[in-house]
Design a protein around this motif. Sequence first.
Motif: not given
Length: 229
Positions: A56, A116, A206, A209
């Motif tokens: 990320w 996230l 995102h 993640g």
Amino acid sequence: MCLGAGVLGLVVFACIERRVAAGGGEPLFSPRVLAAPGLLVTAATLLLIMASFGGWLFAMAIHLQGELGYSALHAGTQFLPMGIMFAAAGLYWERIPKQWHARMIPLGLVLGAAALGWLAVLLRDGADLGPAALFAFAALGLGSGLAFSPLMTRALSTVPMALAADASGILVTSVQMGVVVGIATFGSVFFALAPTSASGALVVVHLMGAGTSLTAAALAAIAVHRTRP
């Protein structure tokens, strides 16, 4: 393909190490350390944490400097809230009441996953970073910090002193491998999608993640259970 070759190489390495140990030689690490309670699942958890974090961080830095036109200095300062909270959590987590430590580790990773996911929503239209995004950065740092150091400490506390160096080496190697795997995986996805939609690529990163962090949280719960005093 390269990642697959890496896994194959790891298997070959493990077989060679076992053969060296069985022959009375001196392997790089003692096979006995692998029997330490929770060590392997902790290593896997740390690998996932750092894969999510490193991947990320890489994609976000590229997005800030490429799509949003930030200078390197400006982009770097945006990560300060995250770094400060990660450092503070890593330094002061032992001040939290001990009876909360076991729950704190997986919950910290869930907090990171939520941060996230929140960022995916905030930045989905290619928006500039605002106070809400910086707050999410801070939440990500806090959650990661509440999980990383306590998890490593718990795992090493179960290892006999004679094997502590071997166990520490395995965990640190897992951390380094996690960063490499994360950058390679998340970066490849980001660069594959960015020409079509830079903001869409960032959303996917995102969400990847967040999913990786939730998987790490599940593994962390197992690791915590296996390293109970």
